[in-house]
Design an enzyme around this catalytic site. Sequence first.
Site, PDB file in Angstrom:
ATOM      1  N   SER A  29      15.993 -17.296  -5.935  1.00 24.24           N
ATOM      2  CA  SER A  29      14.607 -17.650  -5.637  1.00 24.24           C
ATOM      3  C   SER A  29      13.722 -16.838  -6.568  1.00 24.24           C
ATOM      4  O   SER A  29      14.153 -15.824  -7.120  1.00 24.24           O
ATOM      5  CB  SER A  29      14.262 -17.373  -4.165  1.00 24.24           C
ATOM      6  OG  SER A  29      14.596 -16.041  -3.793  1.00 24.24           O
ATOM      7  N   GLU A  31       9.622 -15.301  -7.465  1.00 27.95           N
ATOM      8  CA  GLU A  31       8.286 -14.973  -6.980  1.00 27.95           C
ATOM      9  C   GLU A  31       7.277 -15.019  -8.125  1.00 27.95           C
ATOM     10  O   GLU A  31       7.534 -14.523  -9.222  1.00 27.95           O
ATOM     11  CB  GLU A  31       8.278 -13.584  -6.346  1.00 27.95           C
ATOM     12  CG  GLU A  31       6.911 -13.182  -5.791  1.00 27.95           C
ATOM     13  CD  GLU A  31       6.953 -11.850  -5.095  1.00 27.95           C
ATOM     14  OE1 GLU A  31       7.649 -11.760  -4.056  1.00 27.95           O
ATOM     15  OE2 GLU A  31       6.313 -10.895  -5.592  1.00 27.95           O
ATOM     16  N   ALA A  65      -4.078  -7.961  -2.211  1.00 27.15           N
ATOM     17  CA  ALA A  65      -4.447  -6.964  -1.208  1.00 27.15           C
ATOM     18  C   ALA A  65      -5.707  -7.397  -0.462  1.00 27.15           C
ATOM     19  O   ALA A  65      -6.698  -7.804  -1.066  1.00 27.15           O
ATOM     20  CB  ALA A  65      -4.671  -5.615  -1.878  1.00 27.15           C
ATOM     21  N   ASP A 123      -1.331  -4.775   2.006  1.00 25.86           N
ATOM     22  CA  ASP A 123      -1.954  -3.533   1.541  1.00 25.86           C
ATOM     23  C   ASP A 123      -3.459  -3.612   1.716  1.00 25.86           C
ATOM     24  O   ASP A 123      -4.058  -4.689   1.586  1.00 25.86           O
ATOM     25  CB  ASP A 123      -1.640  -3.307   0.063  1.00 25.86           C
ATOM     26  CG  ASP A 123      -0.155  -3.135  -0.191  1.00 25.86           C
ATOM     27  OD1 ASP A 123       0.499  -2.442   0.617  1.00 25.86           O
ATOM     28  OD2 ASP A 123       0.348  -3.699  -1.185  1.00 25.86           O
ATOM     29  N   ASN A 177      11.601  -0.954  12.328  1.00 26.01           N
ATOM     30  CA  ASN A 177      10.524  -1.902  12.062  1.00 26.01           C
ATOM     31  C   ASN A 177      11.073  -3.217  11.514  1.00 26.01           C
ATOM     32  O   ASN A 177      10.607  -4.301  11.886  1.00 26.01           O
ATOM     33  CB  ASN A 177       9.533  -1.297  11.061  1.00 26.01           C
ATOM     34  CG  ASN A 177       8.303  -2.164  10.870  1.00 26.01           C
ATOM     35  OD1 ASN A 177       7.665  -2.573  11.834  1.00 26.01           O
ATOM     36  ND2 ASN A 177       7.974  -2.459   9.626  1.00 26.01           N
ATOM     37  N   PHE A 232       4.104   0.075  -9.641  1.00 26.00           N
ATOM     38  CA  PHE A 232       4.653  -0.739  -8.563  1.00 26.00           C
ATOM     39  C   PHE A 232       5.516   0.112  -7.628  1.00 26.00           C
ATOM     40  O   PHE A 232       5.453  -0.018  -6.404  1.00 26.00           O
ATOM     41  CB  PHE A 232       5.510  -1.878  -9.132  1.00 26.00           C
ATOM     42  CG  PHE A 232       4.755  -2.913  -9.908  1.00 26.00           C
ATOM     43  CD1 PHE A 232       3.392  -3.109  -9.710  1.00 26.00           C
ATOM     44  CD2 PHE A 232       5.406  -3.713 -10.841  1.00 26.00           C
ATOM     45  CE1 PHE A 232       2.693  -4.074 -10.434  1.00 26.00           C
ATOM     46  CE2 PHE A 232       4.729  -4.675 -11.557  1.00 26.00           C
ATOM     47  CZ  PHE A 232       3.359  -4.860 -11.356  1.00 26.00           C
ATOM     48  N   HIS A 282      16.652 -12.613  -5.394  1.00 20.40           N
ATOM     49  CA  HIS A 282      15.231 -12.975  -5.467  1.00 20.40           C
ATOM     50  C   HIS A 282      14.633 -12.249  -6.669  1.00 20.40           C
ATOM     51  O   HIS A 282      14.693 -11.022  -6.754  1.00 20.40           O
ATOM     52  CB  HIS A 282      14.515 -12.557  -4.179  1.00 20.40           C
ATOM     53  CG  HIS A 282      13.070 -12.962  -4.120  1.00 20.40           C
ATOM     54  ND1 HIS A 282      12.670 -14.260  -3.884  1.00 20.40           N
ATOM     55  CD2 HIS A 282      11.930 -12.238  -4.252  1.00 20.40           C
ATOM     56  CE1 HIS A 282      11.345 -14.328  -3.861  1.00 20.40           C
ATOM     57  NE2 HIS A 282      10.877 -13.111  -4.096  1.00 20.40           N
TER      58      HIS A 282
END
Length: 312
Positions: A29, A31, A65, A123, A177, A232, A282
Amino acid sequence: MSAPAPAVPVPANGPEPLFAHARGDIGVSFEFFPPKSDAMNETLWRSIQMLAPLGPRFVSVTYGAGGSTRERTHQTVSRIVRETRLPAAAHLTCVDASRDEIDAIARDYWDAGVRHIVALRGDPPEEGRAYAPHRDGYADAAELVAGLRKVAPFEISVACYPEVHPEASCPDSDLDNLKRKIDAGATRAISQFFFSADNFFRFRDRAAAAGIQAEIVPGILPVSNVAQTRRFAGQCGAAIPEWMDAMFEGLDSLPAARQLIAATIAAELCGQLYAGGIRHFHFYTLNRAELAYAICHLLGVRAPCEAAEALK
């Protein structure tokens, strides 16, 4: 004078290439981010057209963001749905929006034919500002996933952090989380980029031990600009190995050489992950297709005409 080291036996036919056993049994995949200008838009669409024949499982479009690219993200995703056969995924965050606003955006995506959301906490719009939930919004990505499940039967991807999110108190809380997001209804987790296959495998094993059964897909960032990658990395907790600086040293004015080094490093990482059983990848393309395409080619992921030629 010390004795010479014993020679390492070499197979009769010579050492095999890194991807000698890649059989195209891989799902990929890609992005992208929404373009800011006509020129950037042309670059993006050239990249989409170049990568589309590889048959990606989906392509995703990021969300700036604080929702700063909300309209451009929607326009880009909608165009992919209208003009291609690619499954398109829209990023969506919790920042600076109420639940009603986010639910309305999600319904708009569903009505536009989008069936996949990448659900993120997001963010803050100002660098250095601490994250704070909107008074009437979703508190975090787990709540966002649960809310999206009520809007429509989306496929939902979430983020995970092999080297721990920089705001997490400890690795265990970060993993907790992730489990909350999966338990809320997420389909898969896509990792932030990393440069150590061992780190990813340790994270995968810890996730499995914690009862997380959803697929965890490694995020691959082909690096051609170390300074940009460091920025990053500071945002997502990824470690940049010292040897990477040395690899790119002296290549500032040689972009073609940088591309070759970048492809080699990313391909080596993918080869290690493939050897460890990973079959889904990805790619963070930064809207440039060449590096991702080259690495996919090495992995045996080919466009139909290329695959036919390889079998001759």
